[in-house]
Design a protein around this motif. Sequence first.
Motif, PDB file in Angstrom:
ATOM      1  N   LEU A 182      14.787  64.921  15.590  1.00 35.43           N
ATOM      2  CA  LEU A 182      16.133  64.930  15.026  1.00 35.43           C
ATOM      3  C   LEU A 182      17.137  65.568  15.972  1.00 35.43           C
ATOM      4  N   ILE A 183      17.671  64.760  16.874  1.00 38.47           N
ATOM      5  CA  ILE A 183      18.713  65.230  17.778  1.00 38.47           C
ATOM      6  C   ILE A 183      20.041  65.294  17.028  1.00 38.47           C
ATOM      7  N   ASN A 184      20.352  64.247  16.298  1.00 42.14           N
ATOM      8  CA  ASN A 184      21.574  64.174  15.503  1.00 42.14           C
ATOM      9  C   ASN A 184      21.182  64.178  14.032  1.00 42.14           C
ATOM     10  N   LYS A 185      21.627  65.195  13.307  1.00 43.74           N
ATOM     11  CA  LYS A 185      21.243  65.326  11.905  1.00 43.74           C
ATOM     12  C   LYS A 185      22.357  64.928  10.952  1.00 43.74           C
ATOM     13  N   SER A 197      21.297  48.480  17.474  1.00 45.62           N
ATOM     14  CA  SER A 197      20.714  48.304  18.806  1.00 45.62           C
ATOM     15  C   SER A 197      19.723  49.433  19.036  1.00 45.62           C
ATOM     16  N   VAL A 198      18.509  49.080  19.446  1.00 47.20           N
ATOM     17  CA  VAL A 198      17.433  50.057  19.593  1.00 47.20           C
ATOM     18  C   VAL A 198      16.766  49.897  20.947  1.00 47.20           C
ATOM     19  N   GLN A 199      16.497  51.014  21.592  1.00 43.66           N
ATOM     20  CA  GLN A 199      15.653  51.009  22.797  1.00 43.66           C
ATOM     21  C   GLN A 199      14.236  51.365  22.380  1.00 43.66           C
ATOM     22  N   TYR A 200      13.256  50.612  22.877  1.00 47.93           N
ATOM     23  CA  TYR A 200      11.877  50.861  22.460  1.00 47.93           C
ATOM     24  C   TYR A 200      10.920  50.767  23.651  1.00 47.93           C
ATOM     25  N   SER A 201       9.855  51.524  23.529  1.00 39.02           N
ATOM     26  CA  SER A 201       8.721  51.434  24.461  1.00 39.02           C
ATOM     27  C   SER A 201       7.463  51.379  23.606  1.00 39.02           C
ATOM     28  N   ILE A 202       6.450  50.655  24.086  1.00 36.83           N
ATOM     29  CA  ILE A 202       5.183  50.540  23.362  1.00 36.83           C
ATOM     30  C   ILE A 202       4.042  50.925  24.301  1.00 36.83           C
ATOM     31  N   ASN A 240      19.184  59.440  17.555  1.00 35.87           N
ATOM     32  CA  ASN A 240      17.891  60.047  17.262  1.00 35.87           C
ATOM     33  C   ASN A 240      16.745  59.259  17.887  1.00 35.87           C
ATOM     34  N   LYS A 241      15.593  59.924  17.979  1.00 37.00           N
ATOM     35  CA  LYS A 241      14.391  59.289  18.513  1.00 37.00           C
ATOM     36  C   LYS A 241      13.279  59.373  17.476  1.00 37.00           C
ATOM     37  N   ARG A 242      12.371  58.423  17.543  1.00 33.41           N
ATOM     38  CA  ARG A 242      11.209  58.407  16.660  1.00 33.41           C
ATOM     39  C   ARG A 242       9.986  57.939  17.429  1.00 33.41           C
ATOM     40  N   THR A 243       8.834  58.417  16.967  1.00 35.42           N
ATOM     41  CA  THR A 243       7.554  57.903  17.441  1.00 35.42           C
ATOM     42  C   THR A 243       6.832  57.313  16.236  1.00 35.42           C
ATOM     43  N   SER A 267      -1.175  51.359  18.218  1.00 30.46           N
ATOM     44  CA  SER A 267      -0.245  51.422  19.341  1.00 30.46           C
ATOM     45  C   SER A 267       0.798  52.496  19.048  1.00 30.46           C
ATOM     46  N   ILE A 268       1.395  53.027  20.096  1.00 29.87           N
ATOM     47  CA  ILE A 268       2.401  54.096  19.973  1.00 29.87           C
ATOM     48  C   ILE A 268       3.753  53.505  20.361  1.00 29.87           C
ATOM     49  N   ILE A 269       4.715  53.613  19.449  1.00 30.85           N
ATOM     50  CA  ILE A 269       6.049  53.053  19.684  1.00 30.85           C
ATOM     51  C   ILE A 269       7.063  54.184  19.743  1.00 30.85           C
ATOM     52  N   ASP A 270       7.822  54.258  20.828  1.00 29.95           N
ATOM     53  CA  ASP A 270       8.918  55.220  20.947  1.00 29.95           C
ATOM     54  C   ASP A 270      10.231  54.486  20.704  1.00 29.95           C
ATOM     55  N   LEU A 271      11.022  54.984  19.761  1.00 32.40           N
ATOM     56  CA  LEU A 271      12.274  54.348  19.381  1.00 32.40           C
ATOM     57  C   LEU A 271      13.449  55.273  19.616  1.00 32.40           C
ATOM     58  N   SER A 272      14.560  54.703  20.076  1.00 36.98           N
ATOM     59  CA  SER A 272      15.802  55.458  20.223  1.00 36.98           C
ATOM     60  C   SER A 272      16.944  54.578  19.725  1.00 36.98           C
TER      61      SER A 272
END
Length: 279
Positions: A182-185, A197-202, A240-243, A267-272
Motif C-alpha cells: 500500500l503505497i497510496n492509501k 492501465s496496469v503494468q504486470y510481470s509474471i 499501488n502494487k500487488r503480488t 505462478s507469481i504475478i506482480d501488478l502495478s
Amino acid sequence: MILTLASAFIITIVYINKDKPEKREKLYEINATHGGLTQMIASYLVRPILESALDRYIEKHGLAEYLEEITQQKEEEMINFYEITEGSGSKVFCGQEVLLQMYKVSNNLATLLPTDVNLKIGQDYLKEVSLGVIGMKEGGERVVTIAADDNKMSFNSYYIKLIEVKDKYPDSVNNLMIFNDLINKTGKRVKCGDEISVQYSIKRHNGEYIIKDQIVQFKVGDKKIPLAIELGVVGMRAGNKRTVLSPPDLLTGILIKEIDFDEENISIIDLSLNSTIEK
C-alpha cells in the motif's frame, strides 16, 4: 472596557455570519452547536485555539494520511449490503452474468422488478446493484443499499436473491492469494467496470521471469485478459502494487496464450496500477 469592546466585536462578527455556512477544509470537525450568545462567543474565541492545537498534534504524529484515508473510505461507501442468507452454490465474481430475483424498496414501497433479472457484473445497466452482488453465493439473499446522491442523504434499497451464476469461473478462483503493497492509501479503488492501465510481470514459482514489465489497458470484467490479472486488480488504488499467487488455469487467455506456463505449480504475478481510473 477591553472585554466589552471584544465582546461587541465578536457579537458583530457572529451576527454578520450567523446565516452563512461554515467553510470547512479540515479533516476533522469540532462540534460547536450554538445554544445561546455565550456559546456563540465561546465558539468564535475557543475554536481557533482548539484547531491550532489539533493541527499541531496531527502534524507531529503523522496522522494526516490516516485521516485522509478514513475520509476517502467514507466517500467510497456508496454501496452497502446486509446478508440475509449466505447460500451454498457458486460465488459471484467481477464480469460474470447472473440471474437474480429483485425487489426495489423506495419510500417504504416494494416494487417487484421482472422475475428474471439478468445482469453482467460491472456493466452500465444497474451497475451499482450488480456490484452489490459480488461475493454472493447461489441461493443467497441480500439487501443492497445504494446512495441516490453524492451527499448520501437518500438511498435506494434492493432485496436480491441470487438464482444462478450463468458463466461459472473455475473453482481455482477461490485459491487466488493477493498481497498488497500500500503505497497510496487514499486514491480511488478499482471497481468492476473501470477502465485502467496496469503494468504486470509474471514469474514461475521459483522466481524465474516468464513476462517482465508489460503494460495492458483493459476494462475490468470484460474477460479479455487472464482471470488472475482481472480479478487481481479489483480494489487496487492508483500507484499501488500487488503480488498475486495464481493457479495455472487462471493465466490462460488471449493476452498471453503463446506462453508455456507451468501446469502444475503456481505462478507469481506482480501488478502495478499506472493510470487514474476512468469512468
